[in-house]
Scaffold this motif. Sequence first.
Motif, mmCIF file in Angstrom:
data_model
loop_
_atom_site.group_PDB
_atom_site.id
_atom_site.type_symbol
_atom_site.label_atom_id
_atom_site.label_comp_id
_atom_site.label_asym_id
_atom_site.label_seq_id
_atom_site.Cartn_x
_atom_site.Cartn_y
_atom_site.Cartn_z
ATOM 1 N N ARG A 60 30.325 42.343 32.795
ATOM 2 C CA ARG A 60 30.917 41.293 33.615
ATOM 3 C C ARG A 60 32.420 41.498 33.795
ATOM 4 O O ARG A 60 32.972 41.236 34.867
ATOM 5 C CB ARG A 60 30.655 39.941 32.944
ATOM 6 N N PHE A 106 33.022 43.943 36.453
ATOM 7 C CA PHE A 106 32.754 43.287 37.738
ATOM 8 C C PHE A 106 33.958 42.455 38.152
ATOM 9 O O PHE A 106 34.401 42.493 39.304
ATOM 10 C CB PHE A 106 31.509 42.412 37.602
ATOM 11 N N GLN A 107 34.520 41.724 37.198
ATOM 12 C CA GLN A 107 35.681 40.889 37.516
ATOM 13 C C GLN A 107 36.876 41.737 37.929
ATOM 14 O O GLN A 107 37.655 41.341 38.796
ATOM 15 C CB GLN A 107 36.029 40.004 36.311
ATOM 16 N N VAL A 113 36.216 42.577 41.486
ATOM 17 C CA VAL A 113 36.403 41.406 42.353
ATOM 18 C C VAL A 113 37.890 41.142 42.565
ATOM 19 O O VAL A 113 38.332 40.848 43.676
ATOM 20 C CB VAL A 113 35.714 40.170 41.741
ATOM 21 N N SER A 148 40.259 40.568 46.334
ATOM 22 C CA SER A 148 41.379 39.676 46.633
ATOM 23 C C SER A 148 41.556 38.738 45.453
ATOM 24 O O SER A 148 40.597 38.434 44.744
ATOM 25 C CB SER A 148 41.156 38.885 47.925
ATOM 26 N N ARG A 162 42.287 35.675 45.624
ATOM 27 C CA ARG A 162 41.683 34.392 45.942
ATOM 28 C C ARG A 162 40.211 34.364 45.515
ATOM 29 O O ARG A 162 39.753 33.419 44.891
ATOM 30 C CB ARG A 162 41.790 34.167 47.447
ATOM 31 N N ILE A 163 39.494 35.426 45.853
ATOM 32 C CA ILE A 163 38.073 35.428 45.530
ATOM 33 C C ILE A 163 37.880 35.555 44.025
ATOM 34 O O ILE A 163 36.946 34.989 43.460
ATOM 35 C CB ILE A 163 37.329 36.514 46.309
ATOM 36 N N ARG A 181 39.755 34.250 41.760
ATOM 37 C CA ARG A 181 39.977 32.921 41.211
ATOM 38 C C ARG A 181 38.733 32.057 41.441
ATOM 39 O O ARG A 181 38.304 31.321 40.566
ATOM 40 C CB ARG A 181 41.182 32.304 41.915
ATOM 41 N N PHE A 182 38.156 32.195 42.637
ATOM 42 C CA PHE A 182 36.929 31.453 42.962
ATOM 43 C C PHE A 182 35.810 31.849 41.997
ATOM 44 O O PHE A 182 34.987 31.033 41.614
ATOM 45 C CB PHE A 182 36.530 31.742 44.411
ATOM 46 N N ALA A 183 35.785 33.122 41.610
ATOM 47 C CA ALA A 183 34.748 33.597 40.700
ATOM 48 C C ALA A 183 35.080 33.263 39.246
ATOM 49 O O ALA A 183 34.405 33.723 38.337
ATOM 50 C CB ALA A 183 34.552 35.102 40.864
ATOM 51 N N GLY A 184 36.132 32.479 39.027
ATOM 52 C CA GLY A 184 36.438 32.034 37.675
ATOM 53 C C GLY A 184 37.274 33.002 36.859
ATOM 54 O O GLY A 184 37.360 32.875 35.643
ATOM 55 N N ASN A 207 34.196 28.414 36.688
ATOM 56 C CA ASN A 207 32.940 28.773 36.028
ATOM 57 C C ASN A 207 32.449 27.682 35.090
ATOM 58 O O ASN A 207 31.255 27.431 34.993
ATOM 59 C CB ASN A 207 33.101 30.085 35.262
ATOM 60 N N GLY A 254 27.646 39.373 28.561
ATOM 61 C CA GLY A 254 28.504 40.164 29.430
ATOM 62 C C GLY A 254 27.818 41.343 30.084
ATOM 63 O O GLY A 254 28.351 41.936 31.011
#
Lengths: 361, 484
Positions: free
Chosen positions: A225, A228-229, A232, A236, A238-239, A241-244, B302, B345
């Motif tokens: 994960r 992945f972050q 992401v 951008s 912005r995205i 932040r949207f994804a946490g 989240n 994770g």
Amino acid sequence: MLVFERRREPSRFWTAITPVLAVLVTLIAGGIMFAILGKNPVEAIKTIFWAPIFDPNLSAYARPQILVKAAPLVLIAIGLSIGFKANIWNIGAEGQYIMGAILGGGVALAFYPLEAWWIFPLMIVSGIVGGIAWAMIPALLKIKFRTNEILVSLMLVYVSEHFLASVSLGLLRNPDGIGFPGSRNLQHYTSASNGELFVGTGIHLGVIVALVSIFALYGLIRFHRLGFQVRVTGQSVRISRFAGVNPNLMVIFCLAASGGLAGLAGIFELSGPAGQLSIDFNVGYGFTAIIVAFLGRLNPFGIALAALLMSLTYIGGDLAQFMLNLPSAAIQALQGMLLFFLLSMDFLSQYRITIKHWARG
Amino acid sequence: MSLEEGEICALLGENGSGKSTLVKMMYGLVKPDEGEMIFQSRTYSPSNPNEARLAGIAMVFQHFSLFDALTVAENIALGMVDPPPFNKLSREIEEKGKAYGLLLNPDSMVGTLSAGERQRVEIIRCLLQNPKILIMDEPTSVLTPQEANVLFEALRNLAAEGTTILYISHKLEEIKTLCSTATILRAGKVVATCNPEEKSARQLAEMMVGTSIVTPKRTEAQGNRDGQPLFRVEDIEKEASSNFGTSLREISFEVWQGEVFGIGGIAGNGQDELMEVLSGEVLPKGGTIKLNGHDLARLNPNERRKRGLLFAPEQRVGHSAAGEMSLTENAYLTAADRKALSQAGIINWSRAAEFSRTIINQFDVRTPSTDNFAQSLSGGNLQKFVIGREILQNPELLIVNQPTWGVDAAAAASIRQKLIDLADSGAAVVVISQDIDELLEISDYISVLSGGHLSKARPVQELSREDIGLMMGASQESLSEVVV
């Protein structure tokens, strides 16, 4: 008329093929440069790219040396590629490499001449900590004051070089060195020596760790994960932040990962092939690793191949220097060409070239 | 297609039907591959917008190209090849404005103007060139109904003086009142030319889409407002993050289970800021956001998702979806926790792919595969994917900003139906939208966000289009002065 059209998705074919094309074009342009310098271009290219691997007289020494020189490049480039994927640009790996070596080496020398099993692991960890600590300066400044991490990390390279000179002449100078600059040689300090694993090859623990790091990065980016972050965040802020994702933590993570791996490369190099801290301890791995990361397209296996290629140009370049009297600047120019052609050919994976006729009317 | 002098002609079509390409050719931004345009009995082939303007064709774009930190007159002068001295220009701006009912103060900073006033700047910029054809791209999407009426009056005056107006819009009702002919495009072809007054809005929409459209149905048995609200927002405050952003002031509202709560208002009145505060991308300065009695105001997105609060922001590529990532990766983006797509994770990509296939099937997303980049999908398809991703995670409350913005009629209808179905299933939905008809169609309660203030919610049965329009304009005193 030739028209460039942006592709909706980058072409996979061109993404895969452009590094090969870039190498070919570099060979041609490099050949022209060698010809202008009055050398036989075919012979020069052959000495640099062919002789270290295939010349029967040289390959026994040169082949393992390619791995030894590729190892720090891989370690540093793997770390840098994490940040580069997230648009966090650590350009100062050279400085983190130096600081890792100084802290790790300093810790080991502090215990000299004590022999104990824990000195080596402590030294390695200190090397990582040194690199991370140095990378935290641009990270924290970026978070607190929105400074540009490219500039700060780059400028800190010059600071670290001066610090290296200072400790080589002062704090860490070998007391038994009859006044010569440079620390004690860690190769002669059994508990802190990162010796050869296979006799006569020069291959040390750092080479193995570099190999492991390739797979670790692949696993992180592909299956974790956190990886992945990272990707992401590269899309951008912005995205992300949207994804946490907390953007500040991402800055810290990316700079810590690249700084830590650069520091690790530094301490392996110091305790292995280099042996001692001296004014000219750093040879530019931290900068070359940037080329390696891009040449490898920020892909772990691509980075491994790119590091081997760059390492080959180092070894082959050395050969060309003493066999053909090529100036060392010409070798650096050749490496620069490689990055230049790679980046310019990136265009092909983003755009398609079509032939259009002028519209009537 | 042809345009007569002094007529107001509508150009209708779904997204991607070729409206923009067509008008860009007229305006010299795109070259046609074949065919020709004849303008005043002469072959007309502009190679750039300057030539088009010189020939007498002007265009007002949907997105304004104005500098916030310059005055009205300075902005207009910037767009002119050879601007006159400022006092003369200011006089001309005022004269043109008076002549058409588009009043403007040439010395105001553009940053302080409402969207309607900004649009007037763009229109007057065009009118100063005395154009023979004026192209308007979605001019009312940023206007309140009252502002739109002022605009329509000005356009009728212009047409009466012989200016031809080509009017692009998806809002069929306003086309019926304003335009005398309509040309309908579908998939790059003219499919019909008609008099819009003689057709119903539904007939026009069906001509655009080429199939019949099902209007979303709302079950009349709405959630009753007994007991405790599901979601309660109290006194949210947030300072604007930039000079031209909007600060949120004492935002409070309550949403009960089973209802669709509509928040109207023109974009730019705090909609994006409200969305960011509700989603947790930005933390509010003060106030509480309670879901089932638990305060979520200090949690990140989240954590809020884990507790059942889900979001679909307005901007798709770059906010609710990552353009250069596959649909599977985009499915993972927000569903990681609720769909258990990763353990400790480690991402389970086959489960994520399965989830994205479920979204694609259940929400009729048209895409070759789950491996395609999100940005390769059309706006409507990507929006169906995003809404589907959130709905299929069984939210307790879903907050959507501009759910059908830039989405074609058929997709919009299906998205609205899905939102209603979600509320009927016992969850609740908050819809932030500037489309009044959409709000009237799907909401149970409506309030309006204007200048960072949220009005008191009222049941939809008590409200008409005009009421909502008045609520939208409530804090725009500058506007009412001009209208008088």
